[in-house]
Design a protein around this motif. Structure first.
Motif, PDB file in Angstrom:
ATOM      1  N   ALA A   1      18.946  -7.504 -16.649  1.00  0.00           N
ATOM      2  CA  ALA A   1      17.550  -7.321 -17.030  1.00  0.00           C
ATOM      3  C   ALA A   1      17.384  -7.007 -18.508  1.00  0.00           C
ATOM      4  CB  ALA A   1      16.930  -6.213 -16.193  1.00  0.00           C
ATOM      5  N   PHE A   2      18.369  -6.340 -19.106  1.00  0.00           N
ATOM      6  CA  PHE A   2      18.252  -5.930 -20.495  1.00  0.00           C
ATOM      7  C   PHE A   2      18.931  -6.912 -21.453  1.00  0.00           C
ATOM      8  CE2 PHE A   2      16.879  -2.152 -18.473  1.00  0.00           C
ATOM      9  CZ  PHE A   2      16.168  -1.417 -19.412  1.00  0.00           C
ATOM     10  N   SER A   3      19.454  -8.002 -20.919  1.00  0.00           N
ATOM     11  CA  SER A   3      20.072  -9.000 -21.773  1.00  0.00           C
ATOM     12  C   SER A   3      19.007  -9.812 -22.489  1.00  0.00           C
ATOM     13  CB  SER A   3      20.947  -9.937 -20.929  1.00  0.00           C
ATOM     14  OG  SER A   3      21.379 -11.047 -21.690  1.00  0.00           O
ATOM     15  N   GLU A   4      19.225 -10.118 -23.763  1.00  0.00           N
ATOM     16  CA  GLU A   4      18.268 -10.880 -24.550  1.00  0.00           C
ATOM     17  C   GLU A   4      18.022 -12.244 -23.930  1.00  0.00           C
ATOM     18  OE1 GLU A   4      16.405 -10.172 -27.002  1.00  0.00           O
ATOM     19  OE2 GLU A   4      17.139  -8.229 -27.664  1.00  0.00           O
TER      20      GLU A   4
ATOM     21  N   ALA B   1       0.836  -1.195   0.000  1.00  0.00           N
ATOM     22  CA  ALA B   1       0.000   0.000   0.000  1.00  0.00           C
ATOM     23  C   ALA B   1       0.873   1.248   0.000  1.00  0.00           C
ATOM     24  CB  ALA B   1      -0.904  -0.004   1.231  1.00  0.00           C
ATOM     25  N   GLY B   2       0.469   2.218  -0.818  1.00  0.00           N
ATOM     26  CA  GLY B   2       1.171   3.491  -0.840  1.00  0.00           C
ATOM     27  C   GLY B   2       2.531   3.456  -1.472  1.00  0.00           C
ATOM     28  N   THR B   3       2.818   2.437  -2.270  1.00  0.00           N
ATOM     29  CA  THR B   3       4.120   2.297  -2.922  1.00  0.00           C
ATOM     30  C   THR B   3       4.029   2.674  -4.398  1.00  0.00           C
ATOM     31  OG1 THR B   3       4.873   0.533  -1.442  1.00  0.00           O
ATOM     32  CG2 THR B   3       5.929   0.654  -3.591  1.00  0.00           C
ATOM     33  N   ILE B   4       5.025   3.413  -4.875  1.00  0.00           N
ATOM     34  CA  ILE B   4       5.169   3.677  -6.306  1.00  0.00           C
ATOM     35  C   ILE B   4       6.301   2.794  -6.808  1.00  0.00           C
ATOM     36  CG2 ILE B   4       5.563   5.378  -8.108  1.00  0.00           C
ATOM     37  CD1 ILE B   4       4.746   7.549  -6.154  1.00  0.00           C
ATOM     38  N   MET B   5       5.959   1.849  -7.685  1.00  0.00           N
ATOM     39  CA  MET B   5       6.955   0.925  -8.213  1.00  0.00           C
ATOM     40  C   MET B   5       7.145   1.172  -9.703  1.00  0.00           C
ATOM     41  SD  MET B   5       7.029  -3.265  -8.206  1.00  0.00           S
ATOM     42  CE  MET B   5       7.283  -3.356  -6.425  1.00  0.00           C
ATOM     43  N   ALA B   6       8.378   1.432 -10.109  1.00  0.00           N
ATOM     44  CA  ALA B   6       8.703   1.576 -11.518  1.00  0.00           C
ATOM     45  C   ALA B   6       8.969   0.196 -12.114  1.00  0.00           C
ATOM     46  CB  ALA B   6       9.928   2.463 -11.700  1.00  0.00           C
ATOM     47  N   ILE B   7       8.390  -0.087 -13.266  1.00  0.00           N
ATOM     48  CA  ILE B   7       8.610  -1.333 -13.988  1.00  0.00           C
ATOM     49  C   ILE B   7       9.535  -1.024 -15.151  1.00  0.00           C
ATOM     50  CG2 ILE B   7       7.543  -3.278 -15.170  1.00  0.00           C
ATOM     51  CD1 ILE B   7       6.634  -3.004 -12.293  1.00  0.00           C
ATOM     52  N   VAL B   8      10.717  -1.641 -15.148  1.00  0.00           N
ATOM     53  CA  VAL B   8      11.756  -1.310 -16.117  1.00  0.00           C
ATOM     54  C   VAL B   8      12.129  -2.549 -16.921  1.00  0.00           C
ATOM     55  CG1 VAL B   8      14.156  -0.558 -16.382  1.00  0.00           C
ATOM     56  CG2 VAL B   8      12.672   0.558 -14.700  1.00  0.00           C
ATOM     57  N   GLY B   9      12.246  -2.383 -18.215  1.00  0.00           N
ATOM     58  CA  GLY B   9      12.676  -3.465 -19.091  1.00  0.00           C
ATOM     59  C   GLY B   9      12.774  -2.961 -20.515  1.00  0.00           C
ATOM     60  N   MET B  10      13.479  -3.714 -21.343  1.00  0.00           N
ATOM     61  CA  MET B  10      13.648  -3.308 -22.729  1.00  0.00           C
ATOM     62  C   MET B  10      12.342  -3.530 -23.499  1.00  0.00           C
ATOM     63  SD  MET B  10      15.946  -6.484 -24.091  1.00  0.00           S
ATOM     64  CE  MET B  10      15.337  -8.176 -24.008  1.00  0.00           C
ATOM     65  N   ASN B  11      12.270  -3.023 -24.731  1.00  0.00           N
ATOM     66  CA  ASN B  11      11.120  -3.283 -25.584  1.00  0.00           C
ATOM     67  C   ASN B  11      10.974  -4.788 -25.772  1.00  0.00           C
ATOM     68  OD1 ASN B  11      10.538  -0.567 -25.971  1.00  0.00           O
ATOM     69  ND2 ASN B  11      11.826  -0.404 -27.788  1.00  0.00           N
ATOM     70  N   GLY B  12       9.750  -5.284 -25.626  1.00  0.00           N
ATOM     71  CA  GLY B  12       9.517  -6.706 -25.774  1.00  0.00           C
ATOM     72  C   GLY B  12       9.770  -7.511 -24.511  1.00  0.00           C
ATOM     73  N   SER B  13      10.039  -6.829 -23.393  1.00  0.00           N
ATOM     74  CA  SER B  13      10.333  -7.542 -22.148  1.00  0.00           C
ATOM     75  C   SER B  13       9.077  -8.035 -21.438  1.00  0.00           C
ATOM     76  CB  SER B  13      11.129  -6.635 -21.201  1.00  0.00           C
ATOM     77  OG  SER B  13      10.356  -5.506 -20.824  1.00  0.00           O
ATOM     78  N   GLY B  14       7.911  -7.548 -21.877  1.00  0.00           N
ATOM     79  CA  GLY B  14       6.659  -7.999 -21.282  1.00  0.00           C
ATOM     80  C   GLY B  14       5.963  -6.989 -20.391  1.00  0.00           C
ATOM     81  N   LYS B  15       6.407  -5.743 -20.405  1.00  0.00           N
ATOM     82  CA  LYS B  15       5.810  -4.744 -19.513  1.00  0.00           C
ATOM     83  C   LYS B  15       4.326  -4.531 -19.818  1.00  0.00           C
ATOM     84  CE  LYS B  15       8.662  -1.361 -20.395  1.00  0.00           C
ATOM     85  NZ  LYS B  15       9.447  -2.031 -21.481  1.00  0.00           N
ATOM     86  N   SER B  16       4.014  -4.260 -21.088  1.00  0.00           N
ATOM     87  CA  SER B  16       2.612  -4.038 -21.454  1.00  0.00           C
ATOM     88  C   SER B  16       1.793  -5.307 -21.278  1.00  0.00           C
ATOM     89  CB  SER B  16       2.514  -3.528 -22.899  1.00  0.00           C
ATOM     90  OG  SER B  16       3.067  -2.231 -23.017  1.00  0.00           O
TER      91      SER B  16
END
Length: 258
Positions: A253-256, A48-63
């Motif tokens: 995290a950004f490695s293929e 609760a009350g946390t702002i979490m940034a989701i980071v990854g390259m294009n195609g990493s699955g964020k969306s």
């Protein structure tokens, strides 16, 4: 207490859950598009009350991660709970809100900014979708908080990209969600809109809303995020921004092949 703070409490609720209690829990989430494995067992908990940034390259699955939480893509496996409720229940109850990267608005479609924000109240209306006073008040408050009161009656297509993004943040805010997902909210926005969005995220978090923000702008993350999740088909690390953004962690995290 200021008028804006009062309205914010009314929209997101005044019950602030204990910080250690996970409001959003995702366990072993797996999604494939044909032979392509988009998520291979992503797990995450957001307090609760946390702002979490989701980071990854294009195609990493964020969306895909966000779309799975919102029920927009079929999942092969996994469990998603919001405030202890199943994801379908949470979506029906308006507990989770989503601000997409691309709003898909037809600039020629005759709909005003106020009407877009009012859409966040649809889940609380009856089948006629005739706004009540509380719906009007929530819409007005949300517009005020994102700084779009003066543009409320303007066609949504007439706004700049940054202003439209703020309008969709207002729509989710009017909904009263306890968990909010923002997909690249700073992409293509002007400095004023970015500043307004960052300050709004902080206010919402202070009132107990949990926020997941996907972004490619690594430099901006320390300004707003409490935690960072590095995603590449699964969550490789959740840590504070200083730790997560170290070069050795980003390389993994950004490695293929991650």
């Amino acid at each position: 207490m200021t008028t804006t703070t009062t309205h914010l409490n009314e929209l997101v609720g005044t019950e602030v859950l204990p910080a250690e209690q996970a409001v959003l829990t995702v366990r072993d989430l797996r999604v494939s598009y044909g032979p392509v494995r988009a998520l291979t067992g992503a797990s995450l908990g957001v307090s609760a009350g946390t702002i979490m940034a989701i980071v990854g390259m294009n195609g990493s699955g964020k969306s895909t991660f966000f779309n799975a939480i919102m029920g927009r893509v079929p999942t092969e496996n996994g469990e998603i709970t919001v405030c202890g409720k199943s994801a379908p229940y949470a979506r029906r109850a308006g507990l989770v809100g989503y601000v997409p990267q691309n709003d898909g608005i037809d600039k020629n479609f005759p709909i005003t900014v106020r009407e877009v924000v009012m859409m966040g109240r649809y889940g609380k209306m009856n089948w006629t979708r005739r706004p009540r006073k509380e719906d009007e008040d929530a819409t007005t408050a949300a517009l005020e908080m994102v700084g779009l009161t003066n543009l409320a009656d303007r066609p949504i297509g007439a706004l700049s990209g940054g202003q439209r993004k703020r309008a969709f943040v207002a729509r989710a805010l009017a909904q009263g969600a306890r968990v909010m997902l923002l997909d690249e909210p700073f992409a293509g926005v002007d400095f004023t809109s970015e500043r307004v969005i960052v300050e709004l995220l902080k206010k919402m978090a202070k009132n107990g809303t949990s926020l997941l923000v996907s972004t490619h702008d690594l430099a901006s993350i320390p300004r707003f995020a409490d935690e960072v999740a590095l995603l590449n088909r699964k969550v490789h690390l959740v840590a504070d921004p200083q730790t997560a953004l170290q070069d050795d962690n980003l390389v993994k995290a950004f490695s293929e092949g991650a």
